[in-house]
Design a protein around this motif. Structure first.
Motif, short mmCIF file in Angstrom:
data_model
loop_
_atom_site.label_atom_id
_atom_site.label_comp_id
_atom_site.label_asym_id
_atom_site.label_seq_id
_atom_site.Cartn_x
_atom_site.Cartn_y
_atom_site.Cartn_z
N SER A 218 0.84 -1.19 0.00
CA SER A 218 0.00 0.00 0.00
C SER A 218 0.88 1.24 0.00
O SER A 218 1.99 1.23 0.56
N VAL A 219 0.41 2.30 -0.62
CA VAL A 219 1.12 3.58 -0.53
C VAL A 219 1.26 3.95 0.95
O VAL A 219 0.31 3.84 1.72
N ASP A 220 2.45 4.32 1.37
CA ASP A 220 2.70 4.67 2.77
C ASP A 220 2.20 6.08 3.03
O ASP A 220 2.80 7.06 2.59
N GLU A 221 1.10 6.18 3.77
CA GLU A 221 0.49 7.49 4.00
C GLU A 221 1.28 8.37 4.95
O GLU A 221 1.02 9.57 5.07
N LEU A 222 2.30 7.80 5.63
CA LEU A 222 3.09 8.58 6.58
C LEU A 222 4.51 8.84 6.13
O LEU A 222 5.26 9.53 6.81
N GLN A 223 4.91 8.28 5.00
CA GLN A 223 6.29 8.44 4.54
C GLN A 223 6.33 8.45 3.01
O GLN A 223 6.18 7.41 2.38
N PRO A 224 6.52 9.61 2.41
CA PRO A 224 6.61 9.65 0.95
C PRO A 224 7.71 8.73 0.43
O PRO A 224 8.78 8.63 1.03
N ARG A 240 -0.53 11.59 4.48
CA ARG A 240 -1.45 12.04 5.52
C ARG A 240 -0.74 12.33 6.84
O ARG A 240 -1.34 12.26 7.91
N GLY A 241 0.54 12.68 6.80
CA GLY A 241 1.25 13.01 8.03
C GLY A 241 0.72 14.30 8.65
O GLY A 241 0.21 15.19 7.96
N ASN A 242 0.86 14.44 9.97
CA ASN A 242 0.34 15.62 10.67
C ASN A 242 1.00 16.92 10.22
O ASN A 242 0.42 18.00 10.36
N ASP A 243 2.23 16.82 9.69
CA ASP A 243 2.90 18.04 9.25
C ASP A 243 2.24 18.64 8.01
O ASP A 243 2.57 19.75 7.61
N ALA A 244 1.31 17.92 7.41
CA ALA A 244 0.60 18.44 6.24
C ALA A 244 -0.70 19.14 6.64
O ALA A 244 -1.46 19.58 5.77
N ASP A 245 -0.96 19.27 7.94
CA ASP A 245 -2.23 19.85 8.39
C ASP A 245 -2.45 21.27 7.88
O ASP A 245 -3.59 21.68 7.67
#
Length: 265
Positions: A218-224, A240-245
């Motif tokens: 699966s695409v890693d939503e927390l690590q590009p 979807r990491g929090n730093d993208a809020d």
């Protein structure tokens, strides 16, 4: 192809599934002819056993015909039922075609020997085998130890490679006796958790058995994903990491109300 809820539960419990559909045989014919030509011409990169080419590596970067297997809709449909809608093909694990025959046996290993494709659960992968030849017990069918993906990590492998070998660790003593042979037709597809212990069987026939080994996640939503490590083959490269809020709509309670809403507390 679509896996039922019960089939997906079977995969999670036992660690593997056999796809009911097959890759079309005309495509299998073309890919197999290409493999034979590249082996005869020794197109790099490849690996040798006993002076014979036993494996062609880096399929993604070779002839585009290999990608017709890697990105085949039937295969991606099956993977989507396990991995979800956003899927990457890995170039740093598997990504090769292997010959299993009398000339390609590693001495003392009994086929490849039971092993895992991943060392631990840090990077879950679905390993996919596509059989270019019929896989039977006589021709060295893949052997699986159902449920062995639940066995814990115990130590690093002695050869420094990826994954791990069952026979090297006494904590796994006795599990090799639980291995089952998985016979598939030409064009058949086997999917399994990369932590499942498995092995190529010993080919006792006079002919080689050819198969393609691929890895997906699966695409890693927390690590590009760094460039070159994987290729998006279905869906989107979500992050979807929090730093993208800061780029998302702000919210208050359960109501999203746009960028001018109060910050989260």
């Amino acid at each position: 192809m679509a896996f039922s809820y019960d089939q997906r539960a079977f995969f999670q419990l036992n660690g593997y599934l056999v796809a009911s559909d097959r890759i079309p045989l005309p495509l299998i014919d073309k890919v197999q002819s290409l493999v034979r030509r590249e082996i005869d011409e020794k197109v790099q990169p490849y690996r040798l056993v006993g002076g014979e080419v036993s494996r062609l590596d880096q399929l993604w970067d070779r002839d585009p015909l290999y990608r017709e297997i890697i990105e085949h809709p039937m295969l991606l449909d099956a993977l989507q039922d396990i991995l979800g809608p956003n899927i990457e093909f890995l170039t740093r694990r598997h990504n090769h075609v292997t010959l299993n025959g009398p000339r390609h046996q590693v001495p003392g290993r009994g086929g490849a020997g039971f092993h895992r494709d991943s060392l631990q659960w840090s990077r879950p992968i679905v390993t996919v085998l596509v059989y270019l030849d019929e896989s039977t017990v006589e021709t060295g069918a893949t052997r699986l130890i159902p449920g062995s993906h639940h066995l814990p990590y115990v130590a690093m492998p002695s050869d420094g490679g990826g994954g791990n070998h069952l026979a090297e660790h006494e904590e796994y003593a006795g599990y090799a006796d639980q291995g089952l042979a998985c016979e598939l037709p030409r064009g058949g597809v086997l999917l399994f958790n990369s932590l499942l212990f498995h092995s190529a069987g010993i080919n006792r026939s006079p002919t080689d058995r050819m198969s393609i080994t691929l890895g997906y996640r699966s695409v890693d939503e927390l690590q590009p994903t760094p460039p070159g490590y994987a290729h998006l083959v279905r869906g989107r490269a979500i992050y979807r990491g929090n730093d993208a809020d800061a780029t998302r709509p702000k919210w208050q309670g359960d109501i999203f109300s746009g960028h001018d809403a109060p910050e989260r507390g």
